[in-house]
Design a protein around this motif. Structure first.
Motif, mmCIF file in Angstrom:
data_model
loop_
_atom_site.group_PDB
_atom_site.id
_atom_site.type_symbol
_atom_site.label_atom_id
_atom_site.label_comp_id
_atom_site.label_asym_id
_atom_site.label_seq_id
_atom_site.Cartn_x
_atom_site.Cartn_y
_atom_site.Cartn_z
ATOM 1 N N LEU A 10 0.864 -1.282 -0.096
ATOM 2 C CA LEU A 10 0.026 -0.107 0.086
ATOM 3 C C LEU A 10 0.833 1.070 0.100
ATOM 4 O O LEU A 10 0.543 2.063 -0.742
ATOM 5 N N THR A 11 1.850 1.268 0.815
ATOM 6 C CA THR A 11 2.819 2.604 0.981
ATOM 7 C C THR A 11 3.565 2.780 -0.262
ATOM 8 O O THR A 11 3.650 3.928 -0.464
ATOM 9 N N LEU A 12 4.294 1.616 -0.611
ATOM 10 C CA LEU A 12 5.362 2.058 -1.676
ATOM 11 C C LEU A 12 4.709 2.867 -3.030
ATOM 12 O O LEU A 12 5.173 3.657 -3.343
ATOM 13 N N PRO A 13 3.720 2.169 -3.482
ATOM 14 C CA PRO A 13 3.149 2.691 -4.741
ATOM 15 C C PRO A 13 2.827 4.525 -4.261
ATOM 16 O O PRO A 13 3.111 5.074 -5.160
ATOM 17 N N VAL A 14 2.020 4.518 -3.044
ATOM 18 C CA VAL A 14 1.697 6.169 -2.873
ATOM 19 C C VAL A 14 2.852 6.843 -2.946
ATOM 20 O O VAL A 14 2.801 7.846 -3.552
ATOM 21 N N ILE A 15 3.813 6.454 -2.247
ATOM 22 C CA ILE A 15 5.164 7.039 -2.093
ATOM 23 C C ILE A 15 5.542 7.494 -3.406
ATOM 24 O O ILE A 15 6.025 8.479 -3.640
ATOM 25 N N ALA A 16 5.854 6.349 -4.168
ATOM 26 C CA ALA A 16 6.307 6.404 -5.437
ATOM 27 C C ALA A 16 5.579 7.359 -6.237
ATOM 28 O O ALA A 16 6.231 8.460 -6.860
ATOM 29 N N ILE A 17 4.075 7.308 -6.281
ATOM 30 C CA ILE A 17 3.429 8.302 -7.240
ATOM 31 C C ILE A 17 3.574 9.893 -6.612
ATOM 32 O O ILE A 17 3.817 10.550 -7.433
ATOM 33 N N THR A 19 6.191 10.727 -5.142
ATOM 34 C CA THR A 19 7.599 11.296 -5.398
ATOM 35 C C THR A 19 7.415 11.823 -6.822
ATOM 36 O O THR A 19 8.149 12.984 -7.270
ATOM 37 N N LEU A 20 6.803 11.001 -7.674
ATOM 38 C CA LEU A 20 6.905 11.577 -9.073
ATOM 39 C C LEU A 20 6.121 12.676 -9.196
ATOM 40 O O LEU A 20 6.711 13.610 -9.938
ATOM 41 N N VAL A 21 5.109 12.977 -8.408
ATOM 42 C CA VAL A 21 4.171 14.242 -8.684
ATOM 43 C C VAL A 21 5.085 15.341 -8.343
ATOM 44 O O VAL A 21 5.192 16.467 -8.822
ATOM 45 N N ILE A 22 5.495 15.074 -6.989
ATOM 46 C CA ILE A 22 6.153 16.176 -6.263
ATOM 47 C C ILE A 22 7.448 16.674 -7.309
ATOM 48 O O ILE A 22 7.668 17.619 -7.366
ATOM 49 N N GLY A 23 8.266 15.686 -7.560
ATOM 50 C CA GLY A 23 9.300 15.603 -8.174
ATOM 51 C C GLY A 23 9.091 16.377 -9.717
ATOM 52 O O GLY A 23 9.805 17.508 -10.122
ATOM 53 N N ALA A 24 7.803 16.174 -10.192
ATOM 54 C CA ALA A 24 7.691 16.433 -11.700
ATOM 55 C C ALA A 24 7.386 18.223 -11.616
ATOM 56 O O ALA A 24 7.777 18.960 -12.299
ATOM 57 N N GLY A 25 6.515 18.407 -10.388
ATOM 58 C CA GLY A 25 6.142 19.727 -9.989
ATOM 59 C C GLY A 25 7.385 20.681 -9.805
ATOM 60 O O GLY A 25 7.426 21.717 -10.331
ATOM 61 N N LEU A 26 8.202 20.261 -8.987
ATOM 62 C CA LEU A 26 9.340 21.025 -8.602
ATOM 63 C C LEU A 26 10.353 21.316 -9.666
ATOM 64 O O LEU A 26 10.780 22.274 -9.899
ATOM 65 N N ALA A 27 10.236 20.205 -10.689
ATOM 66 C CA ALA A 27 11.229 20.183 -11.722
ATOM 67 C C ALA A 27 10.611 21.297 -12.655
ATOM 68 O O ALA A 27 11.391 22.220 -13.271
ATOM 69 N N LEU A 28 9.377 21.271 -12.956
ATOM 70 C CA LEU A 28 8.756 22.159 -13.753
ATOM 71 C C LEU A 28 8.853 23.425 -13.159
ATOM 72 O O LEU A 28 9.206 24.698 -14.105
ATOM 73 N N ASP A 29 8.776 23.737 -11.957
ATOM 74 C CA ASP A 29 8.842 25.010 -11.599
ATOM 75 C C ASP A 29 10.145 25.684 -11.527
ATOM 76 O O ASP A 29 10.467 27.010 -11.914
ATOM 77 N N TYR A 30 11.174 24.713 -11.192
ATOM 78 C CA TYR A 30 12.504 24.966 -11.340
ATOM 79 C C TYR A 30 13.029 25.435 -12.762
ATOM 80 O O TYR A 30 13.292 26.481 -12.792
ATOM 81 N N GLN A 31 12.510 24.740 -13.828
ATOM 82 C CA GLN A 31 12.600 25.213 -15.204
ATOM 83 C C GLN A 31 12.112 26.588 -15.483
ATOM 84 O O GLN A 31 12.997 27.437 -16.142
ATOM 85 N N LEU A 32 10.855 26.875 -15.189
ATOM 86 C CA LEU A 32 10.219 28.152 -15.404
ATOM 87 C C LEU A 32 11.010 29.190 -14.556
ATOM 88 O O LEU A 32 11.243 30.161 -15.123
ATOM 89 N N SER A 33 11.316 28.937 -13.429
ATOM 90 C CA SER A 33 11.990 30.086 -12.534
ATOM 91 C C SER A 33 13.470 30.135 -12.976
ATOM 92 O O SER A 33 13.817 31.301 -12.748
ATOM 93 N N LYS A 34 13.935 29.158 -13.594
ATOM 94 C CA LYS A 34 15.346 29.361 -13.644
ATOM 95 C C LYS A 34 15.658 30.579 -14.887
ATOM 96 O O LYS A 34 16.351 31.282 -14.589
ATOM 97 N N ALA A 311 6.118 10.863 3.097
ATOM 98 C CA ALA A 311 6.232 9.309 3.452
ATOM 99 C C ALA A 311 6.013 8.959 4.874
ATOM 100 O O ALA A 311 5.100 7.901 5.212
ATOM 101 N N ALA A 312 6.337 10.011 5.807
ATOM 102 C CA ALA A 312 6.010 9.786 7.398
ATOM 103 C C ALA A 312 4.454 9.582 7.367
ATOM 104 O O ALA A 312 3.894 8.770 7.952
ATOM 105 N N LEU A 313 3.826 10.552 6.507
ATOM 106 C CA LEU A 313 2.440 10.555 6.770
ATOM 107 C C LEU A 313 1.768 9.519 6.349
ATOM 108 O O LEU A 313 0.702 8.782 6.898
ATOM 109 N N VAL A 314 2.178 9.062 5.025
ATOM 110 C CA VAL A 314 1.503 7.828 4.434
ATOM 111 C C VAL A 314 1.938 6.580 5.172
ATOM 112 O O VAL A 314 0.728 5.857 5.317
#
Lengths: 775, 125
Positions: A10-17, A19-34, A311-314
């Motif tokens: 239960l935990t691993l897929p939630v964390i993985a997903i 991670t992907l969403v947050i990572g993608a969001g941050l990467a996009l934000d970084y690209q735009l902000s940079k 992750a801690a919350l999940v």
């Protein structure tokens, strides 16, 4: 493992997903902000330089304007008072001017004359430096002449390092072009420090100024210097300044070493607008991008922090949600191990899990109750079975030879009782008194314990008659029995009974039947139903009359007395066995010895029933008045020594006797083969020698021939103990005698082995090819 | 009745035919064994037991035949039987005793087989 795996799944897929969403969001934000940040940073840098250039332009223009004003006021050689006044006003007019001097050119015989005004007394050095030597003065004059106008210079009058920049403007004589002298203003380098700071873009770099005459003013190491550009920037890079000054309109951009650390920096020189000054900056692009790098770090740190938190919350939420499930799993495992008394985790929520726990708990309680009930029932049943088993033993002990009887003494009698349940209501009984054999077969209504009790009561009365030496006919016996059984028979149990009395010498049979199925009589290979007059069943009404029947039997007759469990046996298709099948089975068993015939009849019923439970008690009694039908029609025998000629002699004997008994010719070959295999085995493996003899007997019966071989060797049953070689295998692997055994069993119909009086007796029977071809 | 064995040697077909007449039992099996061992020592490619007049066979007789068949096969040659009478055939069948042997119901069948072998050999040459 199971528990962990569910939470993990239960935990691993939630964390993985996540991670992907947050990572993608941050990467996009970084690209735009940079990109935006880069634009801002570069714009800022440009703005800083432009602002600085602007201020430097104002400063230089201000200084030059002040000097030009002073120059225009000096129309002729000034006196000291004028010079002092002019210089003071110049100092007052521009705060950047630290000192100002009017230097009159030396005449042919006179030294130069200097008028000097300083802004601050403490700037004594400055004053000193502003007082040039003659040589210096002459250089400035030459320079002024060469330039044809004012110029900036950094040359110091004293000391190794100038502390000021000088703006020098010659003032001409009105009558001639020869300059009368020079106006010199000094700008303290320290004053320029602020401007240079304005040119600095980052901590590692620095700014510098280039005067139109190639003086470079800058503070690469924190101290402002004014010197030529080569000297100032020499440690960083060798730049061909002459070439650049030749066309200073194009901005200079090049890579240099960073002044304060290892690495490369950018050097950028551009003209100050509307001025002849140039500003330069040295800066590190890395340092320029530092904010961006800070931003990257911040983004990554933020992302990691968010992930850890999430992750801690999940995990916490998953644990919280699956905790009841884990307890439920543990509880169900405990139940699977048989621990039904364990409590389940309390569930207050009315969600799916709560309902699951609730229904599981209900199931557990029900299961415990059921198991308890079953255990009690099993205990009760085993007690009952124990009692019934004892009852069965007692009941079987009441009938002769405990339920399966065989007697062969001038006559032959075989009987078997098989109850449908543990105990039953069927009975058989016989008793031989002198030349009289009395026997009975009966069937109590119903089955089970009540019938068994009634049967026990009747049995005592029947055996009383059988042992009574008085002349009581079967019919009289039935009457007595009835009277006895009617008493206290409130349950209305009843008994059908066949009583017979056989006089062994005359073979006369007296019999009477109380409602019992008529027996079958097998005579000369055919079956007929025994004629009988019969009375009603016993136990129902008082004062009943029963007729006597009488029949004289032939010596090879066979009487078949049975209860209705036989003809009423059922198969899975609900067909009853019936009279016709029973009569056929009796006929087919004609040739068999009495016990075999009885067993064959039971087998026929079992085959017909095809697994169906026996519905009713079954009793069968077979009676043969004479022994003759069990005797062979013809017997030949021989005794032969176990020597080398054994097989040959035996073959010869069998050839002869086969002829003598008139047996069918085609059978001889196979019987010879059987006998040879048997004797070879005996000769080679029994350990017998010529001092021993074996006995061979050939017996012809009505429809079969029997070969009997008796040997005095050690006990050995070839039918069971003999090794049969696997067929089709290599001959080398075949066990000794192993092949012959196959031939023996294939060429005979029945084989039996007994050991009697220290001898092995093997009987091999072969049926005639067609029934009744031999008489 | 005893066993008679007549030998017919056909060098052209490389065939040694043994005509068995009488009874092959525990008493007569050693005699056939001796004959067969001689035949195996010989050079014929095939040894044929013609059972047209064999009335009886027991497991002792079969054992001798099996042994010979195995030896012949090991030598790359073959032992065959032909013309078995029904009662003899029955014994063979009960003991499922034909793993290493060729069986011919009649002489014609045998001749066909030998012809075929002959052609195969000459064809290969």
């Amino acid at each position: 493992m199971q528990r962990r795996s569910f939470t993990t799944r239960l935990t691993l897929p939630v964390i993985a997903i996540a991670t992907l969403v947050i990572g993608a969001g941050l990467a996009l934000d970084y690209q735009l902000s940079k990109n935006r940040l880069l634009t801002i940073v570069e714009g800022n840098a440009r703005q800083v330089v432009n602002d600085a250039a602007q201020r430097i332009d104002e400063m230089s223009t201000g200084v030059e304007t002040a000097v030009r004003l002073l120059s225009s006021a000096l129309q002729s050689t000034p006196d000291e008072a004028l010079a002092t006044r002019l210089l003071r006003s110049a100092l007052a007019s521009n705060r950047h001017i630290d000192a100002a001097a009017i230097i009159l050119a030396p005449g042919a015989d006179s030294a130069p004359q200097i008028y000097l005004q300083r802004r601050h007394v403490e700037h004594a050095d400055m004053a000193r430096s502003a007082a040039p030597t003659s040589a210096q003065l002459q250089r400035w004059l030459d320079e002024a002449e060469r330039e044809g106008g004012p110029f900036w210079t950094s040359a110091a009058t004293t000391g190794p390092e100038p502390r000021a920049a000088f703006f020098i403007e010659p003032f001409p004589d009105q009558q001639s072009t020869t300059p009368l002298g020079l106006i010199v203003v000094a700008v303290a380098l320290e004053d320029l420090h602020g401007y240079l700071e304005g040119l600095r873009i980052d901590h590692d770099g620095f700014g510098f100024l280039l005067t139109p005459t190639g003086v470079a003013i800058g503070a690469p190491r924190g101290i402002v210097r004014a010197t030529d550009a080569d000297t100032l920037l020499a440690p960083l890079s060798a730049i061909d300044w002459d070439r650049w000054f030749a066309d200073p309109a194009a901005p200079l951009r090049t890579r240099v070493n960073c002044p304060r650390r290892a690495g490369e920096c950018d050097l950028h020189v551009q003209a100050v607008q509307d001025s002849r000054w140039f500003v330069g900056t040295v800066y590190s692009p890395q340092a320029l991008l530092q904010p961006l790098r800070d931003y990257e770090l911040r983004t990554v740190a933020l992302g990691v922090a968010m992930l850890v938190l999430m992750a801690a919350l999940v995990i916490a939420i998953t644990r919280h949600l699956t905790r009841p499930l884990l307890s439920l799993t543990a509880a169900s495992e405990a139940i699977a191990r048989g621990q039904l008394d364990g409590e389940l985790p309390p569930m207050h929520a009315n969600d799916e899990l709560g309902r699951l726990v609730h229904s599981f708990d209900t199931m557990r309680q029900d299961l415990a109750t059921h198991i308890h009930t079953i255990e009690q029932a099993a205990e009760q049943r085993s007690r009952l079975e124990g009692e019934l088993s004892a009852a069965r033993d007692i009941q079987m002990a009441m009938v002769p030879q405990s339920g399966e009887a065989y007697r062969c003494a001038g006559y032959a009698l075989w009987a078997r009782l098989r109850p449908a349940r543990a105990v039953g209501g069927d009975l058989y009984s016989f008793e031989e008194r002198g030349q009289v054999l009395r026997f009975a077969v009966g069937d109590v209504s119903d089955k089970g314990v009540p019938a068994a009790l009634f049967m026990a009561r009747a049995m005592g009365l029947i055996q009383q008659w059988e042992r009574d030496d008085a002349t009581i006919t079967p019919a009289q016996a039935l009457r007595r029995l009835n009277r006895a059984l009617v008493r206290d028979n409130d349950n209305c149990m009843f008994l059908t009974l066949f009583l017979g009395e056989l006089h062994l010498t005359q073979r006369t049979l007296n019999y009477a039947s109380a409602g019992h199925t008529p027996p079958l009589l097998l005579r000369d290979g055919t079956v007929r139903v025994l004629e009988q007059e019969r009375g009603p069943a016993l136990g129902l009404a008082d004062d009943l009359e029963f007729p006597d029947n009488r029949l004289t039997l032939a010596s090879d007759d066979r009487l078949v007395i049975y209860t209705d469990g036989f003809d009423e046996a059922m198969n899975p298709h609900n067909d009853t066995f019936g009279d016709a099948r029973l009569q056929q089975a009796v006929t087919e068993a004609d040739d068999l010895p009495l016990p075999d015939a009885g067993a064959a009849l039971f087998n026929a019923i079992d085959e017909f029933a095809d697994g169906c439970d026996q519905a009713d008690d079954m009793t069968l009694l077979l009676l043969e008045p004479g022994e003759r039908r069990n005797r062979p029609l013809q017997v030949s025998g021989t005794s032969l020594p176990v020597d080398a000629m054994l097989v040959e002699h035996a073959t010869h004997w069998l050839d002869e006797q086969w002829q003598v008994q008139g047996l069918w010719a085609e059978g001889l070959n196979e019987l010879q083969l059987v006998q040879e295999e048997l004797l070879c085995n005996l000769r080679d493996h029994s350990g017998l020698d010529a001092s021993h003899t074996i006995t061979l007997t050939l017996q012809r019966y009505a429809s079969r021939v029997e070969l009997e071989c008796v040997d005095p060797g050690p006990a050995f049953n070839p039918l069971q103990d003999g090794t049969r070689s696997p067929l089709g295998a290599s001959i080398d692997d075949a066990a000794i005698g192993g092949l012959g055994l196959h031939l023996i069993t294939r060429f005979t119909d029945r084989q039996s082995y007994t050991r009697e009086h220290g001898r092995n007796i093997l009987r091999l029977t072969r049926a005639f090819p067609e029934r009744n071809t031999q008489s | 009745m005893e066993l008679n064995i007549e030998q017919h040697d056909n060098s052209e077909k490389s065939l040694l035919r043994l005509d068995l007449q009488g009874r092959l039992n525990t008493g007569t099996a050693p005699m056939l064994d001796t004959t067969l061992q001689q035949a195996i020592d010989g050079e014929r490619q095939m040894v044929l037991l013609n059972m047209a007049q064999l009335e009886y066979i027991s497991s002792a007789g079969l054992r001798v035949i099996f042994k010979a068949a195995k030896q012949m096969k090991a030598a790359g040659r073959s032992l065959a039987v032909s013309n078995r009478q029904p009662q003899v055939e029955k014994v063979f069948e009960i003991l499922q005793a034909l793993p290493d042997m060729a069986v011919f119901a009649s002489d014609a069948e045998l001749d066909d087989y030998l012809d075929a072998m002959q052609k195969k050999v000459t064809g290969d040459d």
